[in-house]
Design an enzyme around this catalytic site. Structure first.
Site, PDB file in Angstrom:
ATOM      1  N   TYR A  55      77.709  11.900 -39.802  1.00 55.27           N
ATOM      2  CA  TYR A  55      78.006  13.005 -41.239  1.00 55.27           C
ATOM      3  C   TYR A  55      79.064  13.948 -41.075  1.00 55.27           C
ATOM      4  O   TYR A  55      80.084  14.561 -42.207  1.00 55.27           O
ATOM      5  CB  TYR A  55      77.147  14.459 -41.275  1.00 55.27           C
ATOM      6  CG  TYR A  55      75.495  14.404 -42.134  1.00 55.27           C
ATOM      7  CD1 TYR A  55      74.681  14.050 -41.999  1.00 55.27           C
ATOM      8  CD2 TYR A  55      75.911  14.999 -43.805  1.00 55.27           C
ATOM      9  CE1 TYR A  55      73.617  13.459 -42.332  1.00 55.27           C
ATOM     10  CE2 TYR A  55      74.928  14.390 -44.381  1.00 55.27           C
ATOM     11  CZ  TYR A  55      73.401  13.614 -43.866  1.00 55.27           C
ATOM     12  OH  TYR A  55      71.773  14.438 -44.005  1.00 55.27           O
ATOM     13  N   LYS A  86      66.005   9.989 -31.783  1.00 53.44           N
ATOM     14  CA  LYS A  86      66.563   8.511 -31.530  1.00 53.44           C
ATOM     15  C   LYS A  86      66.817   7.063 -30.074  1.00 53.44           C
ATOM     16  O   LYS A  86      67.971   7.044 -29.915  1.00 53.44           O
ATOM     17  CB  LYS A  86      66.655   7.281 -32.540  1.00 53.44           C
ATOM     18  CG  LYS A  86      65.288   7.146 -33.916  1.00 53.44           C
ATOM     19  CD  LYS A  86      64.158   6.463 -33.321  1.00 53.44           C
ATOM     20  CE  LYS A  86      64.848   5.330 -32.977  1.00 53.44           C
ATOM     21  NZ  LYS A  86      63.115   3.952 -33.204  1.00 53.44           N
ATOM     22  N   ASP A 126      60.941   8.038 -35.174  1.00 47.81           N
ATOM     23  CA  ASP A 126      59.371   7.241 -35.908  1.00 47.81           C
ATOM     24  C   ASP A 126      58.289   7.996 -35.397  1.00 47.81           C
ATOM     25  O   ASP A 126      57.777   8.002 -36.597  1.00 47.81           O
ATOM     26  CB  ASP A 126      59.848   5.831 -35.755  1.00 47.81           C
ATOM     27  CG  ASP A 126      60.030   5.710 -33.559  1.00 47.81           C
ATOM     28  OD1 ASP A 126      59.963   6.385 -33.404  1.00 47.81           O
ATOM     29  OD2 ASP A 126      60.133   3.932 -34.064  1.00 47.81           O
ATOM     30  N   ASP A 172      67.532  15.992 -40.987  1.00 47.47           N
ATOM     31  CA  ASP A 172      67.387  15.958 -42.539  1.00 47.47           C
ATOM     32  C   ASP A 172      66.525  15.130 -43.532  1.00 47.47           C
ATOM     33  O   ASP A 172      65.301  15.885 -44.032  1.00 47.47           O
ATOM     34  CB  ASP A 172      68.836  15.111 -43.309  1.00 47.47           C
ATOM     35  CG  ASP A 172      68.667  14.681 -44.432  1.00 47.47           C
ATOM     36  OD1 ASP A 172      67.979  15.920 -45.271  1.00 47.47           O
ATOM     37  OD2 ASP A 172      69.097  14.091 -45.008  1.00 47.47           O
ATOM     38  N   ASP A 194      62.828  17.318 -45.416  1.00 50.09           N
ATOM     39  CA  ASP A 194      61.914  16.907 -46.148  1.00 50.09           C
ATOM     40  C   ASP A 194      60.084  16.203 -45.951  1.00 50.09           C
ATOM     41  O   ASP A 194      59.704  16.525 -46.856  1.00 50.09           O
ATOM     42  CB  ASP A 194      62.158  15.071 -47.030  1.00 50.09           C
ATOM     43  CG  ASP A 194      63.521  15.854 -48.157  1.00 50.09           C
ATOM     44  OD1 ASP A 194      63.994  16.853 -47.796  1.00 50.09           O
ATOM     45  OD2 ASP A 194      63.782  15.341 -48.977  1.00 50.09           O
TER      46      ASP A 194
END
Ligand code: NAD
Ligand code: IPM
Ligand code: MN
Length: 364
Positions: free
Chosen positions: A136, A186, A219, A243, A247
């Site tokens: 970002y 990751k 993941d 982020d 959700d």
């Protein structure tokens, strides 16, 4: 006196912020504290009218003149580049250095969970998202755009300082909760930027012996949040992973219409906003769920020294949902105004002091 800047923004933003402001009025009366609100015209309308996104004067006011910002959402189909949202929303997070993005979720009723057999209370986690770095930072660009040789690049940044301050916050939060922290990343593929997070986690862990600090690849974390959501307590991710996970976490307990957030940095003005966006698909229909914005207000008030008002708002929202008084996103048939009225009805007028409680109210 709490000084609150209102940034309703685009789409359903103004609808849900108006609902939160009504609730603010009710808790001010019932808890006997004062607020001063001031609305700033920042968003797609102003951008389309004047070309301005976040003028310096507005930024300085937001930084210096308020205790907190209550934000709706930004995003408008008429601004396909999303430039105003990046300047205003990401701009405030970055320029105010609001490095903690706290996004708590809790399952209030089994009917809200899309998974089988999950009872109320069995899902209760807080996503702690780093809010200023990662993909970002806006470093990158395109080369030879529109040609077959086009190159597009966004640079991912992790800093030791950024990882350490966020992890310290998350460790502290885990101590106040169920004592478990999981860093999701990751690091297997994004070795440098995410490997740094794992090293900092290992370095800090001995300072917090009462917290069980673990790691998961992001993941796998997505899979496990669906199959074993009860295992998660404090979930840490960099700006990008956080982020996405926030959700997913919201979806486990009823969706974006119930998900609040706080972007903070101790000692600075905080930014409180629903996790959801401007929902252009339902804007103007009166069907937006106001609860994520109202719950963001509760987070704001808790941080501004009104924990009782915050808890009252959260209880009123939970009771409203448990009573089935919901907007269509939660399976109900009510509109924004009806749900807001139901929350307001559950915020009981309360005398400010024990002495006042002893005095009968006029007319009984
Ligand atoms: P969105 O969160 O706006 O909507 C996703 C889906 O959830 C839509 O179907 C929408 O109707 C529904 N939804 C969201 N909030 C709801 C609510 N309060 N009540 C009922 N239903 C609700 O995400 P999107 O559609 O991907 O993005 C729309 C715009 O919002 C884009 O411009 C995006 O960049 C922006 N956005 C802004 C923010 C923010 O300002 N913080 C966050 C996310 C997306
Ligand atoms: C959020 C949103 C924003 C983000 C978008 C609108 C840039 O998805 O607040 O979660 O990615 O941070
Ligand atoms: Mn998001």
């Amino acid at each position: 006196m709490i000084r609150i800047a209102l940034l309703p923004g685009d789409g359903i933003g103004p609808e849900v912020v108006a609902a939160a402001v009504e609730v603010l009025g009710a808790v001010c009366r019932s808890h006997g504290f004062d607020v001063a609100t001031h609305t700033l015209d920042l968003g797609a309308e102003r951008y389309l009218r004047t070309g301005e996104t976040l003028p310096e004067g507005d930024f300085v006011r937001l930084r210096d003149d308020f205790d907190a910002i209550l934000f709706g959402a930004l995003g408008d189909p008429r601004v396909p580049t999303n430039v105003h949202a990046r300047d205003i929303l990401l701009g405030l997070r970055q320029r105010l250095d609001l490095y903690v993005n706290l996004r708590p979720v809790a399952l209030w009723h089994e009917s809200l969970c899309p998974l089988k057999g999950r009872v109320a209370g069995s899902i209760d986690m807080a996503v702690v998202r780093e809010n200023t770095e990662s993909l970002y930072v806006g470093i990158g660009g395109t080369f030879k755009p529109g040609t077959p040789d086009e190159i597009a690049q966004n640079v991912m940044i992790s800093t030791r300082k950024g990882a350490e301050r966020l992890l310290r916050f998350a460790f502290g939060l885990a101590r106040q909760r169920r004592g478990h922290l999981v860093l999701c990343d990751k690091a297997n593929a994004i070795e440098a930027a995410h490997g740094l997070w794992r090293r900092v986690l290992r370095e800090l862990a001995p300072e917090f012996p009462d917290v069980r600090a673990t790691t998961l690849y992001a993941d796998v974390a997505c899979m496990r949040m669906v199959t074993h959501p009860h295992e998660f307590d404090v979930v840490v991710g960099d700006n990008f992973v956080g982020d996405i996970l926030s959700d997913l976490a919201a979806a486990l307990v009823g969706g974006l219409g119930l998900a609040p957030s706080a972007s903070t940095h101790p000692g600075r003005v905080g930014l409180y906003e629903p996790v959801h966006g401007s929902a252009p698909d339902i804007a103007g229909t009166g069907r937006a769920n106001p609860l994520a914005a109202i719950l963001s207000l509760a987070m704001l008030l808790r941080d501004c020294g009104q924990p009782g008002a915050a808890t009252d708002i959260e209880t009123a929202c939970a009771d409203t949902v448990r009573a089935g008084l919901t907007t269509p996103d939660l399976g109900g048939t009510l509109g924004t105004r009806d749900v807001t009225a139901s929350v307001l009805a559950r915020i009981r007028p309360r005398p400010a002091t024990p002495e006042a409680a002893a005095v009968p109210a006029p007319n009984g």
